[in-house]
Design a protein around this motif. Structure first.
Motif: not given
Length: 358
Positions: A88-92, A160-165, A179-184
């Motif tokens: 789901a994260a990758i899809v986001c 939001p971090p996934l969207s930012a990525s 870095e955004a993915g690291l936050l998730f």
């Protein structure tokens, strides 16, 4: 403390209910809506819209399901849910990239602050995620405290971090997207571990500490989760140190620029140092003498002699060292101080002096 029945944890584990297909359809719909809201909010630099995306996001429930499966020793269920969350994260990320692509956002514009805010994770984000995981698990067990759930959703940032990525990948900023993915990843690992602790305290100690396969499965799954979080913490520690180094360097650089310009008034608009990429950006506004407006000359010729003695590049190299990419933007302006009703025109006082007087 009252020990809850195991049925409480089982209900959290089997959160889909009788009709699993219907649940996952609702999950996909809410996740899509959350990504759309988060992406548009980040592009518009609107914090309120981003918060709305946090409230709509359905990721917290399956993440808590991973923790419940670990506690119950249902290793296969835990792995399945963890892979589902990762997928789901990758899809986001892909959806966010596609939304920005369809919107045809020009790549030359400045990246919004709301996006950049998700690219600087630190140990404080880990602490917030741990607390949010405790709150989310507590609300799951104590249904009477459902009013706390929106606060837990806002406290931890998942979509939001996934969207930012995805946005940053569109802007060709892979390092910032990481870095955004690291936050998730930080939020994911911290929520799982803290939720496990809550479920142990409230519901399932007798299962975990009993002999047999369940105890072994729980131990193995917790070990994997801790190892994952250790890797994340090492990355966060590096990011936190870089942030401390950058903040200190920026302060020293600002002092050096003021010392270089004194007594000429120089207003520092922005200093941004990226230690990892060895890049520095400096924005200055230089006050020219009042009589400069009557002269016909180049900008360099209008500058006060003090600023021509030592080039600013030399000051930057002394503070940052060789090898840095320095981007300097400065704008000259006429600075004058006039006593109204008279012809008394003097040089304007330093910008910092005016601020201190106010």
């Amino acid at each position: 403390m009252v020990v809850r029945k195991l049925s409480t944890t089982r209900s959290i584990l089997l959160f889909e209910g009788a009709d699993k297909a219907a649940y996952w359809r609702r999950f996909a719909m809410l996740l899509t809506l959350s990504v759309v809201i988060a992406t548009m909010g980040l592009l518009r630099n609107s914090g309120a819209v981003v918060i709305a995306a946090m409230l709509v996001a359905p990721l917290m429930t399956p993440i808590l399901g991973v923790a419940a499966a670990m506690v119950m020793g249902w290793l296969k269920r835990a792995v399945t849910l963890a892979l589902t969350v990762c997928l789901a994260a990758i899809v986001c990320v892909m959806m966010a990239w596609f939304l920005v692509y369809v919107a045809d956002v020009p790549r030359g514009i400045l990246i919004p602050d709301q996006v950049l805010a998700r690219t600087d994770p630190g140990t404080e984000d880990l602490i917030v995620a741990l607390a949010a995981g405790v709150a989310g698990a507590y609300v799951q067990i104590n249904k009477s405290e459902l009013s706390l759930l929106p606060g837990a959703a806002i406290g931890v940032s998942l979509v939001p971090p996934l969207s930012a990525s995805g946005i940053l990948l569109y802007f060709d900023e892979p390092a910032e997207a990481y870095e955004a993915g690291l936050l998730f990843a930080t939020n994911l690992g911290a929520i799982i571990l803290s939720a496990c602790a809550v479920y142990l305290v409230y519901a399932a100690r007798s299962v975990v500490f009993s002999k047999g396969k369940r105890k072994l499965n729980f131990t193995a799954s917790v070990f994997v989760a801790i190892a994952f979080l250790v890797v994340v913490v090492l990355q966060l520690g590096k990011s936190t140190y870089n942030r401390y180094l950058e903040t200190r360097t920026e302060a020293q650089l600002a002092d050096a620029i003021r010392a270089w310009a004194y007594p000429v008034s120089v207003e520092i608009i922005r200093i941004d140092v990226n230690a990892q990429r060895k890049r520095a950006e400096v924005w200055l506004v230089v006050d020219l003498p009042a009589e400069a407006q009557f002269k016909v000359s180049s900008i360099a010729g209008l500058l006060p002699p003090k600023l021509r003695e030592t080039p600013l590049v030399g000051v930057l190299e002394e503070e940052l060292g060789p090898g840095y990419l320095a981007i300097i933007r400065y704008q000259p302006r006429i600075g004058a101080q006039i006593i109204l009703g008279t012809e008394n025109v003097q040089q304007a006082p330093d910008v910092t002096e005016i601020t201190e007087d106010e």
